[in-house]
Design an enzyme around this catalytic site. Structure first.
Site, short mmCIF file in Angstrom:
data_model
loop_
_atom_site.label_atom_id
_atom_site.label_comp_id
_atom_site.label_asym_id
_atom_site.label_seq_id
_atom_site.Cartn_x
_atom_site.Cartn_y
_atom_site.Cartn_z
CE LYS A 72 -3.41 2.38 2.65
NZ LYS A 72 -4.74 2.17 3.41
CE LYS A 111 -6.02 2.01 -0.73
NZ LYS A 111 -6.39 2.21 0.73
C1 PBG Z 1 -7.58 3.14 5.33
C2 PBG Z 1 -7.71 3.21 4.15
C3 PBG Z 1 -7.63 4.12 2.89
C4 PBG Z 1 -7.91 3.59 1.78
C5 PBG Z 1 -8.67 2.30 2.24
N1 PBG Z 1 -8.20 2.15 3.42
C6 PBG Z 1 -7.08 5.31 3.08
C7 PBG Z 1 -5.82 5.93 3.42
O1 PBG Z 1 -4.72 5.18 3.72
O2 PBG Z 1 -5.59 6.99 3.62
C8 PBG Z 1 -8.20 4.28 0.38
C9 PBG Z 1 -9.23 3.65 -0.49
C10 PBG Z 1 -9.34 4.64 -1.49
O3 PBG Z 1 -8.81 5.76 -1.69
O4 PBG Z 1 -10.33 4.23 -2.40
N2 PBG Z 1 -6.31 3.41 5.88
#
Ligand code: PBG
Length: 327
Positions: free
Chosen positions: A195, A248
């Site tokens: 991520k 992601k």
């Molecule tokens: C929680 C999380 C996030 C997303 C999914 N889980 C946001 C972040 O890390 O700031 C993003 C999902 C999206 O942008 O569609 N940490």
């Protein structure tokens, strides 16, 4: 004059020929639909930066998931926005928390849809970080305990799968051992393994009210230029017990998806995130692009890159279009 003997165009001449040689396909089975749940009743408010995506109260959530079931989308992933946030993220693991209540209601009404929960603290902390702050920093090991407790409370309430998205070190192992200790050996973990710290999450943070109040997430999420590091993250999550691994965001990281798939061969998910959705929607609303065709190219592109599963806000539209013989 030169004329070719081998003509690639022979097999492109009509749709039936193209169907016969098509190498990748998108199926409704590949889709996971993200949903935002808020306290209250009768609430269905559109996220301004995400046309077509709503923050819904639990009663409306049940209707959304019934629609998902009717479209034969196998799974949803739930994000909760609590009544109030605090330093300890207490809403994340509260038995009467927003996600826990939503899970119980969904299991009662739509028992077959796979309920995945995002396990993270950023929606529940007053400061918006994904973990507990100590001495001005997100403390890894204190956060692990809270994440594990949160995951168990989700499964207690009816979650079929948990998806840690916090990027703390060791969270998959911590969650796995707590689930096992609580008798949940059969509950799979989908880890947000690679991520990245990405600007593509902007619209999500508006929807989830989870923008960090100070600093940013670069101390725990990955640095976008890195790919070997992503492979190490995935390897660690697999060693710690992840059943599905995720990359992601999706579109700027298709090389990462491909390498993760080739290297590990694990079920691989790609999160087609909020900003990726918003860009398509904004251009479509302006009439600058053909939304249906663009979404088709994006989703099949992710399959081609190696994704087995795609988390996407386009899931309901894609499921409808697939029924019409779209891909
Ligand atoms: C929680 C999380 C996030 C997303 C999914 N889980 C946001 C972040 O890390 O700031 C993003 C999902 C999206 O942008 O569609 N940490």
């Amino acid at each position: 004059m030169y004329y070719p003997t081998l003509r690639m165009r022979r097999l492109r001449r009509n749709e039936n020929l193209r169907r016969m040689i098509r190498e990748n396909r998108l199926s409704v089975d590949d889709l996971i639909y993200p949903l935002f749940v808020v306290p209250g009743r009768n609430i269905k408010e559109e996220v301004p930066s995400m046309p077509g995506v709503f923050r819904v109260s639990i009663d409306e959530l049940v209707k959304e998931v019934e629609e998902v079931a009717a479209l034969e989308i196998p799974a949803v992933i739930l994000f909760g926005i609590p009544e109030k946030k605090d330093e300890a993220a207490s809403g994340a693991y509260d038995e009467e928390g927003i996600i826990q209540k939503a899970l119980r209601e969904l299991k009662k009404n739509v028992p077959d849809v796979i309920l995945i929960t995002d396990v993270c603290l950023c929606e529940y902390t007053s400061h918006g970080h994904c973990g507990i702050i100590k001495d001005g920093e997100v403390n890894n090991d204190i956060t692990l305990e809270i994440l594990a407790q949160t995951a168990v409370s989700h499964v207690d309430a009816g979650a079929d799968m948990v998806a840690p998205s916090d990027m703390m070190d060791g969270r998959v192992a911590a969650i796995r051992s707590s689930l096992d200790e609580n008798g949940y050996k059969d509950i799979p973990i989908m880890a947000y393994s690679a991520k990245y710290a990405s600007a593509f999450y902007g619209p999500f943070r508006e929807a989830a009210e989870s923008t960090p109040q100070f600093g940013d997430r670069r101390g725990y999420q990955m640095d976008p230029p890195n790919v070997l590091e992503a492979l190490r993250e995935v390897e660690l999550d697999i060693e710690e017990g992840a059943d599905i691994v995720m990359v992601k965001p999706a579109l700027a990281f298709m090389d990462v998806i491909r390498q993760v798939k080739d290297e590990f061969g694990y079920p691989t998910a790609a999160y087609n995130v909020s900003g990726e959705y918003s860009m398509v929607k904004a251009a479509a609303l302006k009439g600058w692009i053909d939304e249906k065709k663009i979404v088709r190219e994006i989703l099949i592109g992710l399959k081609r890159a190696g994704a087995d599963l795609i988390l996407t806000y386009h899931a309901k539209d894609a499921a409808r279009w697939l029924k019409e013989g779209w891909i």
